[in-house]
Design an enzyme around this catalytic site. Structure first.
Site, PDB file in Angstrom:
ATOM      1  N   VAL A 166       0.789  -1.199   0.031  1.00 34.60           N
ATOM      2  CA  VAL A 166       0.042   0.003  -0.132  1.00 34.60           C
ATOM      3  C   VAL A 166       0.910   1.228  -0.049  1.00 34.60           C
ATOM      4  CG1 VAL A 166      -1.762   1.112   1.176  1.00 34.60           C
ATOM      5  CG2 VAL A 166      -1.723  -1.173   1.246  1.00 34.60           C
ATOM      6  N   ILE A 197       4.699  -0.965   3.017  1.00 36.61           N
ATOM      7  CA  ILE A 197       4.277   0.444   2.598  1.00 36.61           C
ATOM      8  C   ILE A 197       5.213   1.051   1.254  1.00 36.61           C
ATOM      9  CG2 ILE A 197       4.286   2.790   3.489  1.00 36.61           C
ATOM     10  CD1 ILE A 197       2.511   0.817   4.970  1.00 36.61           C
ATOM     11  N   LYS A 198       4.491   1.380   0.325  1.00 36.18           N
ATOM     12  CA  LYS A 198       5.164   1.689  -0.828  1.00 36.18           C
ATOM     13  C   LYS A 198       5.546   3.099  -0.477  1.00 36.18           C
ATOM     14  CE  LYS A 198       3.538   0.524  -4.891  1.00 36.18           C
ATOM     15  NZ  LYS A 198       2.578   0.302  -5.847  1.00 36.18           N
ATOM     16  N   ILE A 199       6.833   3.738  -0.880  1.00 35.93           N
ATOM     17  CA  ILE A 199       7.388   4.789  -0.840  1.00 35.93           C
ATOM     18  C   ILE A 199       8.260   5.104  -2.000  1.00 35.93           C
ATOM     19  CG2 ILE A 199       9.170   6.194   0.552  1.00 35.93           C
ATOM     20  CD1 ILE A 199       7.076   5.124   2.377  1.00 35.93           C
TER      21      ILE A 199
END
Length: 225
Positions: free
Chosen positions: A58, A85-87
């Site tokens: 996400v 967690i997509k950064i």
């Protein structure tokens, strides 16, 4: 080799996962903006469908370091499962990756177009990097070369970071990254459906059925009582 669905359509996921077990789901702000319901509702619905072995990625919407970290923590807390967690790859993004790693939160660095972006993400502590295959080509790059360089560099220097290739337009591109040794890919629902489709296969199936039914009194099953 793991294959994930890039999307938030729960019906599409159920259909695909029923005959070809998927390894998870990736989403991003653009996908959620096109989906049904709020962003939070879509993510929670997908999360509820996944088993413990399937991964969920996400992406944060924030672009500044402090906000990225806060948003990542909120997403992780809201989901009763492990989540990546997509950064985005940027100075603030890599700083957030380093901070989140210290807090035990796994990250996927996304928007990767170059080998050095992938290397710096790995050095920052990303669990995954997500190179954009088709977009690299559209930006006058060579995705085959970039992917091979990333995979080889990670192996040479012993990075634990995995490659989650994204942004595909055809199965040829998928086969290309498989040949390069990429661990995981994420594909749209439409492309996932096309992975096993071939018109000649359909023709063969039709011929088998026609031959059998014409010979055995129009029966389309064997060992009937």
């Amino acid at each position: 080799m793991k294959i994930l669905m890039d999307g938030s359509d729960v019906d599409a996921f159920r259909y695909l996962n029923d005959y070809s077990p998927l390894d998870g789901v990736t989403t991003n702000p653009s996908i959620l903006a096109k989906g049904k319901g709020t962003a939070e509702e879509q993510v929670l619905q997908i999360a509820d469908l996944l088993d413990k072995q399937q991964n969920l990625h996400v992406q944060v919407v924030s672009v500044k370091y402090e906000q990225m970290v806060e948003e990542a923590k909120r997403i992780s807390k809201a989901l009763s499962r492990n989540v990546f967690i997509k950064i985005p790859v940027s100075p603030d993004g890599l700083k957030a990756v380093r901070s989140l790693r210290g807090d035990g939160i796994n990250t996927t660095v996304t928007g990767v177009y170059t080998t050095m972006q992938a290397v710096m993400a790995a050095k920052a502590g990303a669990a995954y990097v997500a190179p954009y295959i088709n977009r690299i080509d559209l930006a006058h790059g060579n995705s085959e070369i970039v992917i091979k360089q990333i995979v080889q560099t990670f192996r040479t220097y012993g990075f634990s970071t995995k490659v989650l290739a994204a942004s595909f337009k055809n199965t040829r591109q998928v086969i290309s990254v498989m040949e390069a040794g990429v661990e995981e890919v994420t594909l749209s629902a439409d492309l996932l459906k096309n992975l096993i489709h071939h018109k000649e296969t359909d023709t063969s199936i039709e011929a088998f059925t026609e031959d059998f039914t014409s010979r055995f009194e129009n029966s389309n099953e064997m060992f009937l009582k």
